[in-house]
Design a protein around this motif. Structure first.
Motif, PDB file in Angstrom:
ATOM      1  N   SER A  68      -4.588   1.634  -1.564  1.00  0.00           N
ATOM      2  CA  SER A  68      -4.279   0.136  -1.318  1.00  0.00           C
ATOM      3  C   SER A  68      -3.447  -0.471  -2.532  1.00  0.00           C
ATOM      4  N   SER A 105       1.908  -1.099   5.142  1.00  0.00           N
ATOM      5  CA  SER A 105       1.295  -2.484   5.348  1.00  0.00           C
ATOM      6  C   SER A 105      -0.202  -2.456   5.067  1.00  0.00           C
ATOM      7  N   ARG A 106      -0.765  -1.304   5.263  1.00  0.00           N
ATOM      8  CA  ARG A 106      -2.301  -1.410   5.013  1.00  0.00           C
ATOM      9  C   ARG A 106      -2.678   0.369   4.621  1.00  0.00           C
ATOM     10  N   CYS A 107      -3.879   0.343   4.098  1.00  0.00           N
ATOM     11  CA  CYS A 107      -4.298   1.852   4.022  1.00  0.00           C
ATOM     12  C   CYS A 107      -5.437   1.999   4.583  1.00  0.00           C
ATOM     13  N   ASP A 108      -5.536   2.727   5.500  1.00  0.00           N
ATOM     14  CA  ASP A 108      -7.105   2.953   6.416  1.00  0.00           C
ATOM     15  C   ASP A 108      -7.042   4.409   7.016  1.00  0.00           C
ATOM     16  N   GLY A 119      -0.531   1.791   9.076  1.00  0.00           N
ATOM     17  CA  GLY A 119       0.088   0.876   8.464  1.00  0.00           C
ATOM     18  C   GLY A 119       1.536   1.520   7.968  1.00  0.00           C
ATOM     19  N   HIS A 162       0.900  -0.970   0.064  1.00  0.00           N
ATOM     20  CA  HIS A 162       0.053  -0.031   0.061  1.00  0.00           C
ATOM     21  C   HIS A 162       0.999   1.170  -0.057  1.00  0.00           C
TER      22      HIS A 162
END
Length: 123
Positions: A51, A99-102, A107, A32
C-alpha cells in the motif's frame, strides 16, 4: 509513470536476489506499488504489492515466506527481497504503480510497464 527495474541476474536455487524499482518521472508516495513477473509462455502474474503508506502487503501464495516487498519513499523506490529462490521463480520481473493493493492486483490493470529485469534460477 515510468519505472526502471534492476537487480536481476542468474542465481542458484536456494539463493537470494534483491530487486529495485525506481520511479524516474513521478513521485511514488501517492501510489500503491507492485511487483509482477512473466515466465516464458505464461501470462504476467502479480507477485506482491504494498500500500502507499507501506502498511499493507500482499503476496501470491507461491512466494509467501520467501519474498519481502518494501517501499522506500526517501529514494522514491520499491524493493523485492527474494530468498530461497526456486527454478519456478525464473521470469522477467516488473514493477508498477497502481490505484490499490489487493489480492486481485486489478489496481494495476492500467499500469505503465517498464522493461523489467530478468531473474534466472538454476537448479
Amino acid at each position: 509513470l515510468k519505472v526502471v527495474e534492476s537487480g536481476g541476474g542468474l542465481v542458484q536455487a536456494g539463493g537470494s536476489v534483491r530487486l529495485s524499482c525506481v520511479a524516474s518521472d513521478f513521485d511514488f508516495r501517492p501510489y500503491h506499488a507492485g511487483w509482477f513477473r512473466q515466465a516464458p509462455g505464461k501470462a504476467r502474474e502479480g507477485v506482491s504489492c504494498v500500500s502507499r503508506d507501506g502498511g499493507l502487503t500482499k503476496y501470491v501464495n507461491s512466494v509467501k515466506g520467501r519474498f519481502t516487498i518494501s517501499k522506500d519513499d526517501a529514494n522514491n523506490a520499491i524493493y523485492l527481497e527474494m530468498n530461497n529462490l526456486k527454478p519456478e521463480d525464473t521470469a522477467v520481473y516488473y514493477c508498477a504503480a497502481g490505484s490499490r493493493c489487493d489480492r486481485t492486483y486489478s489496481g494495476f490493470d492500467n499500469a505503465e510497464w517498464g522493461r523489467g529485469t530478468q531473474v534466472t534460477v538454476s537448479s
